[in-house]
Design an enzyme around this catalytic site. Structure first.
Site, PDB file in Angstrom:
ATOM      1  N   HIS A 173       0.817  -1.226   0.000  1.00 45.24           N
ATOM      2  CA  HIS A 173       0.000   0.000   0.000  1.00 45.24           C
ATOM      3  C   HIS A 173       0.850   1.276   0.000  1.00 45.24           C
ATOM      4  O   HIS A 173       0.304   2.368  -0.193  1.00 45.24           O
ATOM      5  CB  HIS A 173      -0.942   0.023   1.213  1.00 45.24           C
ATOM      6  CG  HIS A 173      -1.936  -1.097   1.229  1.00 45.24           C
ATOM      7  ND1 HIS A 173      -2.792  -1.340   0.176  1.00 45.24           N
ATOM      8  CD2 HIS A 173      -2.204  -2.063   2.157  1.00 45.24           C
ATOM      9  CE1 HIS A 173      -3.543  -2.400   0.452  1.00 45.24           C
ATOM     10  NE2 HIS A 173      -3.209  -2.862   1.646  1.00 45.24           N
ATOM     11  N   ASP A 187      -4.375 -12.938   3.784  1.00 43.97           N
ATOM     12  CA  ASP A 187      -5.652 -12.401   4.262  1.00 43.97           C
ATOM     13  C   ASP A 187      -6.816 -12.804   3.347  1.00 43.97           C
ATOM     14  O   ASP A 187      -7.952 -12.374   3.565  1.00 43.97           O
ATOM     15  CB  ASP A 187      -5.608 -10.873   4.485  1.00 43.97           C
ATOM     16  CG  ASP A 187      -4.740 -10.125   3.505  1.00 43.97           C
ATOM     17  OD1 ASP A 187      -4.357 -10.707   2.467  1.00 43.97           O
ATOM     18  OD2 ASP A 187      -4.448  -8.937   3.759  1.00 43.97           O
ATOM     19  N   ASP A 191      -2.357 -10.716  -2.290  1.00 40.53           N
ATOM     20  CA  ASP A 191      -2.926 -10.234  -1.032  1.00 40.53           C
ATOM     21  C   ASP A 191      -4.419  -9.923  -1.268  1.00 40.53           C
ATOM     22  O   ASP A 191      -4.815  -9.570  -2.383  1.00 40.53           O
ATOM     23  CB  ASP A 191      -2.168  -8.972  -0.584  1.00 40.53           C
ATOM     24  CG  ASP A 191      -2.559  -8.477   0.798  1.00 40.53           C
ATOM     25  OD1 ASP A 191      -1.847  -8.800   1.761  1.00 40.53           O
ATOM     26  OD2 ASP A 191      -3.600  -7.775   0.913  1.00 40.53           O
ATOM     27  N   HIS A 239      -6.025  -7.406  -0.408  1.00 42.22           N
ATOM     28  CA  HIS A 239      -6.214  -5.985  -0.724  1.00 42.22           C
ATOM     29  C   HIS A 239      -5.484  -5.606  -2.013  1.00 42.22           C
ATOM     30  O   HIS A 239      -4.437  -6.168  -2.336  1.00 42.22           O
ATOM     31  CB  HIS A 239      -5.688  -5.115   0.421  1.00 42.22           C
ATOM     32  CG  HIS A 239      -6.310  -5.395   1.750  1.00 42.22           C
ATOM     33  ND1 HIS A 239      -5.746  -6.252   2.674  1.00 42.22           N
ATOM     34  CD2 HIS A 239      -7.459  -4.931   2.302  1.00 42.22           C
ATOM     35  CE1 HIS A 239      -6.515  -6.306   3.752  1.00 42.22           C
ATOM     36  NE2 HIS A 239      -7.572  -5.516   3.553  1.00 42.22           N
TER      37      HIS A 239
HETATM   38  N1  Q9C Z   1     -11.547  -3.299   9.484  1.00 41.07           N
HETATM   39  C1  Q9C Z   1      -2.395  -5.220   4.204  1.00 41.07           C
HETATM   40  O1  Q9C Z   1      -2.962  -6.273   4.202  1.00 41.07           O
HETATM   41  N2  Q9C Z   1      -7.833  -1.283   7.179  1.00 41.07           N
HETATM   42  N3  Q9C Z   1      -2.961  -4.080   4.651  1.00 41.07           N
HETATM   43  C2  Q9C Z   1      -8.843  -2.240   7.076  1.00 41.07           C
HETATM   44  C3  Q9C Z   1     -10.639  -3.376   8.365  1.00 41.07           C
HETATM   45  C4  Q9C Z   1      -6.681  -1.340   6.335  1.00 41.07           C
HETATM   46  C5  Q9C Z   1      -4.339  -4.040   5.053  1.00 41.07           C
HETATM   47  C6  Q9C Z   1      -9.805  -2.133   8.222  1.00 41.07           C
HETATM   48  C7  Q9C Z   1      -6.249  -2.671   5.853  1.00 41.07           C
HETATM   49  C8  Q9C Z   1      -4.846  -2.663   5.318  1.00 41.07           C
HETATM   50  C9  Q9C Z   1      -0.953  -5.147   3.815  1.00 41.07           C
HETATM   51 ZN    ZN Z   2      -3.921  -7.238   2.748  1.00 39.18          ZN
END
Ligand code: Q9C
Ligand code: ZN
Length: 379
Positions: A155, A278, A189, A191
């Site tokens: 990110h 994830d 991932d 995301h």
């Molecule tokens: N309740 C990575 O997996 N916020 N980052 C989500 C969920 C941000 C994840 C909130 C998630 C970032 C590297």
């Molecule tokens: Zn992620």
């Protein structure tokens, strides 16, 4: 396979993340690394290395110098354990004129999920160092390497932190691998890797392909649509495959094959796999429905690309299961063969996972060139 990891990252444990108007507990916990390490220890064919110190100028192969300086300055100004969230919420260039690093911080914050701490900077640096050491291992001819990087990276933009990420480890590794030829980043991932996409948006030497939960449902909400294909000479070198919540392996697999076909057509010299777990059904943040054993199948498909590949840890927050996930993934790669066995059984080191010499405990026999299991050594 060489595994790169640094203990210093264990000192990095933010307590809170700001999300939807409230503070929530921070999912990127040190236990993630412990879960993975405990599954890897005692596994045949792995060698653990602390990455050599990172030369800070390498960060600027990907990141804006002002961004790196702000991180160093803000983190350095904090007390141990103190969390600092961005205050300004609009990246006005005027912010950069402020003498206060905490004001300049607002210019570089892509969201509020990631506090900076005194420990963030050294942790980010050592995470990036693991990624770069993994890239070096490929440059030295290893067919596979695993960077157990924490904090994650995909990110983080050229000039921005977000989503628990400070430095874009995948982009740094890809950049380091370029002397050998074109690079593809495959991002599995849950995301979308907005940072990786942004960094290579107008580039034709690095292909970015991502499978992720669609932006209508999932963080980072603003990128990851299929229409985002890159710009300028980079047009066509960015491939997003957004998927709905609930996606299981039956739905995921054909999309992954589509991504890998595109990567194959791009014909990269090396691959960086942004490997997040994830997507697991039990992940506390994600909404996909992959099972542990699906990571073996995923690894088998990635291995079919038959390119030197850096496995780079991104997200994955079901701490209890992370060790099982990486173990399943590694089991799905072509297994190393002990020196004698290859001659005895004739044919090459292919074969997908399950079989092989897993539990034998013979410490003496290692096939030096063939350790990662590819048919021939890669030069
Ligand atoms: N309740 C990575 O997996 N916020 N980052 C989500 C969920 C941000 C994840 C909130 C998630 C970032 C590297
Ligand atoms: Zn992620």
């Amino acid at each position: 396979m060489r595994v790169f990891h640094s203990d210093i990252e264990q000192d990095y444990h933010p307590g809170s993340s700001f999300f939807c108007g409230r503070f929530t507990s921070y999912p990127d916990v040190p236990g993630r690394t412990r879960s993975i390490l405990s599954a890897l220890e005692g596994r045949e064919g792995l060698r653990f290395h602390k990455p050599p110190p990172l030369e800070p100028h390498l960060l600027e192969s990907v990141h804006d110098p002002g961004y790196v300086a702000m991180l160093a300055e803000v983190c350095g100004s904090l007390k141990p354990g103190e969390e600092c969230f961005p205050f300004h919420a609009r990246p006005l260039p005027l912010l950069l004129r402020s003498p206060y690093p905490r004001v300049r911080m607002g210019y570089y914050a892509l969201d509020g999920s990631t506090p900076l701490m005194r420990e963030s900077y050294p942790a980010g640096i050592s995470s990036a160092a693991s990624a770069l050491a993994g890239a070096d291992a490929l440059l030295e001819g290893e067919p596979w390497a695993y960077a157990l990087a924490r904090p994650p990276g995909h990110h983080a933009g050229a000039a921005g932190f977000a989503g628990y990420c400070l430095f874009n480890n995948a982009a740094l590794a890809a950049q380091a691998l370029l002397p050998r030829g074109k690079v593809a980043i495959v991002d599995v991932d849950y995301h979308h890797g907005n940072g990786s996409q942004e960094i290579f948006w107008e580039r034709d030497d690095v292909f970015y392909a991502s499978l992720h939960c669609r932006p209508e449902e999932a963080y980072p909400y603003v990128t990851g649509e299929a229409e985002e294909r890159g710009a300028g000479v980079g047009r066509g070198h960015n491939l997003n495959l957004p998927l709905p919540g609930g996606t299981d392996w039956a739905a995921y697999r054909p999309q992954l094959e589509k991504a890998l076909d595109a990567v194959q057509a791009f014909d990269p010299a090396s691959i960086v796999l942004s490997l997040g777990f994830d997507t697991l059904a039990s992940d506390p943040i994600g909404s996909f429905a992959l099972r542990v054993e699906d990571y073996s199948a995923m690894a088998g498909l990635i291995a079919q690309l038959d390119r030197p590949t850096l496995l780079l840890q991104e997200g994955g927050y079901d701490v209890e299961s992370l060790g099982d996930c990486i173990a399943a993934f590694l089991a799905g790669l072509p297994q190393p063969h002990p020196a004698g066995e290859r001659a005895a059984h004739g044919s090459g080191a292919s074969g997908n996972g399950a079989s092989g010499n897993g539990a034998s405990g013979n410490s003496g026999h290692r096939a030096p060139q063939n350790e990662g299991g590819r048919g021939e050594p890669v030069s």
